[in-house]
Structures are given as C-alpha cells and as structure tokens.
Design an enzyme around this catalytic site. Structure first.
Site, PDB file in Angstrom:
ATOM      1  CE  LYS A  33      -8.304  23.805 -22.076  1.00  0.00           C
ATOM      2  NZ  LYS A  33      -7.828  24.962 -22.849  1.00  0.00           N
ATOM      3  CD  GLN A  50      -9.365  27.754 -24.940  1.00  0.00           C
ATOM      4  OE1 GLN A  50      -9.249  27.201 -23.860  1.00  0.00           O
ATOM      5  NE2 GLN A  50      -8.827  27.257 -26.042  1.00  0.00           N
ATOM      6  CG  ASP A  56      -2.659  27.351 -21.318  1.00  0.00           C
ATOM      7  OD1 ASP A  56      -2.767  26.110 -21.350  1.00  0.00           O
ATOM      8  OD2 ASP A  56      -3.528  28.128 -21.728  1.00  0.00           O
TER       9      ASP A  56
END
Ligand code: NAP
Length: 291
Positions: free
Chosen positions: A52, A96, A119
């Site tokens: 990312k 994450q 997200d």
C-alpha cells in the site's frame, strides 16, 4: 476463457490517479495523504502494508507508516488513532487487520473517524453502503466491482454466488452485487460454512466470488460452463522451492475451473492489486470530499 487481469487494470488506474495528483499539484491543491497503522510483525500484514505504501509512492500520494510493537496496549493504540483523527494532513488511514488478541478490534474500528475510514469498515460507512449512499466502499469488494466494470461484464439479472460472509469481503460483496447499480442488480446467494448443497448452488451461478480462505475450494465440477469466477483467496502454503519459502494459493482450483468458465481472476495478479488501487481511490475521494 479470458483472464480478469487485475494487475493490468490496476496499472491503468494508478496512471489515472497519478495524472490527477499532477493536476492537483499544478492547481496548488492538497496532495492526498494515506496513513497505515501496522501492529506487530505478522509477515502477511507487513507485505500488504508495504504494498500500500509502495502504491502511494507510485501515484504521488503522501504516505505514513506507523509501525507499533505487538505489545502495545489498547489504550495506547486508541491514542494513536485519535492523533490520526485530529491530524488535518491525514486524509485517510487504515488499521491493518488482524490485530493482536489483547486488542478489541471493534473498539478500534469505532474509534476511527468515519470521514477518514478509507477501508470502509466503520459501522457508519457500512450503513451508508447498505442504503446505497455515497461512502467509502470496502476496498476488496469495490476493487472486484471495478474489475467487472472495466471488463464490461454484464451483471444485471445474473445469479451471483458469494462464498464467505466476512465483514471485509463476502458480506459487503453480496450487498454491492445486489444494489441497483449498472454493475449490480444481481440476485445474490451468500454462502458460509453452514450452507447446505453448496456444490448445487455454485453450479447454478452465473458469477462466483470465492472468499473462504480455503485453497482450491472451488473445483471444476462446481462451476457451470461460461460462469465468471473471481478468486479472492490468498493462502500462503509452504514451498521449499521458492526463495520466500511459500507460494500463494487462491480459493479456486485454477486448472479445473479455467477450462469451464468465461472469465477468471488469477492468483496472484487478480483481486489483490485491485484492493490496493481501491484504497487509493478512496483516499483521493476523501480529499475531494473535504474540498
Ligand atoms: P474469513 O474472515 O476467514 O471468512 C471466511 C468465510 O468463509 C466465513 O464467512 C466462513 O463461514 C466461510 N467458510 C469457511 N469455510 C467454508 C466452507 N467450507 N464452505 C463455505 N463457506 C466457508 O476470511 P476473509 O477475510 O473474508 O478472507 C477470505 C480469503 O480472502 C482469505 O484467503 C484472505 O486471505 C483473502 N483476502 C484477500 C484479499 C485481497 O485483496 N485479495 C483481501 C481480503 C482477504 P462462517 O462465517 O460460517 O465461519
């Protein structure tokens, strides 16, 4: 059979994003800034986060990696989240997953500012998605819809079978496929570990999205001729012949299924790169929304 080449589509999207960043620079507008919070040293999580950050660099976004030790307390992690919420330079950030056992994932999720939740996991954004309102869509299902769209795959009126009901892939995938949208309007069956007759259900599908995390779960005899098959699974299996010591396997038996279906995603190079560019697209949307 045609490959749904996520790597190639993601490269095109990255070029589009890069052009938009350059245009923003020339107009003295803010450069999108994505932050990623990584807790501990899980190998797969590190790989995803690094990918990312690398993608941010490629398109010209600013990026910040906040790497915290495995033993960080929930309290201290919440403090880091609050700092990101308050930092006006951060347009979006991700935490994450998975987090270490001693940290309550739901508590962390709820602490993320929904306006920076690129997200799309915060309940407010999940609710907005359910109601077909503008929001950050979860990156993996969003990337899959984009992949179908960029390959002009007709979805309207089709029977889509989604294997897996996780909050980050299967469930939102089923919602996006059924919504009233040019690349939605499917009749969706959502399967999980308690589903009976899964083979029969799969055989009746025009589109199958496999997200169970079981290598090669979907076999050739479960797929009807001409189906569109999207493989979300990524499982690391030991392989001494590889430098890394492992290879990646999807949820689809590629050899068996590819000979029957019309379109299929490879693993790697299918859904993975699409997930990353979707996150970038959400980050750009966050800056634009603020403006
Ligand atoms: P997850 O949270 O473990 O969920 C797995 C789902 O599969 C659950 O809903 C489970 O049902 C269902 N399932 C398990 N065994 C089954 C069976 N025998 N028959 C039918 N359903 C079954 O996994 P996830 O986070 O959604 O991830 C799925 C896979 O996608 C993993 O390999 C992951 O690494 C990969 N992934 C890839 C990307 C990408 O960008 N390419 C992104 C995210 C995840 P229950 O709910 O009943 O337990």
């Amino acid at each position: 059979m045609q490959l749904l080449d996520g790597l190639s589509v993601s490269k095109t999207i990255k070029l589009e994003l890069k052009e938009q960043v350059e245009k923003r620079k020339s107009e003295n507008k803010k450069i999108p800034h994505l932050a990623a919070v990584l807790v501990g040293n899980n190998g797969a999580s590190q790989t995803y986060v690094n990918a990312k950050v690398k993608a941010c660099n490629e398109v010209g976004f600013d990026s910040t990696l906040i790497h915290l030790t495995e033993d960080i307390s929930e309290h201290d992690l919440l403090f880091e989240i609050e700092k990101l919420n308050l930092n006006p330079d951060i347009d979006g950030y991700i935490v994450q997953l998975p987090l270490p056992q001693h940290i309550n994932e739901k508590k962390i999720l709820l602490a993320i500012d929904p306006m920076k939740d690129v997200d799309g996991f915060h309940p407010e954004n999940v609710g907005r998605m359910m109601l077909n309102m503008k929001t950050f869509l979860p990156a993996t299902p969003m990337g899959i819809i984009t992949l179908l769209e960029r390959n002009n795959i007709e979805t309207s009126g089709k029977h889509a079978v989604v294997l897996g009901r996780s909050h980050i892939v299967g469930l939102p995938m089923s919602i996006l496929l059924q919504r009233n949208h040019p690349f939605g309007n499917c009749t969706v069956t959502l399967c999980h570990s308690k589903t009976k007759n899964i083979e029969e259900i799969c055989k009746s599908a025009d589109i199958i999205i496999a997200a169970v995390g079981i290598p090669e779960f979907l076999r050739g005899d479960m797929v009807k001729a001409g189906a569109v098959v999207v493989d979300v699974g990524i499982t690391r299996v030991n392989d001494a012949s590889k430098k890394s010591g492992f290879r990646l396997l999807g949820d689809v038996n590629f050899e068996e299924v590819s000979s029957k279906c019309s379109f299929i995603t490879p693993v790697p190079g299918g859904v993975g790169p699409m997930t990353i560019v979707s996150l970038m697209q959400n980050t750009l949307a966050s800056v634009e929304h603020k403006e």
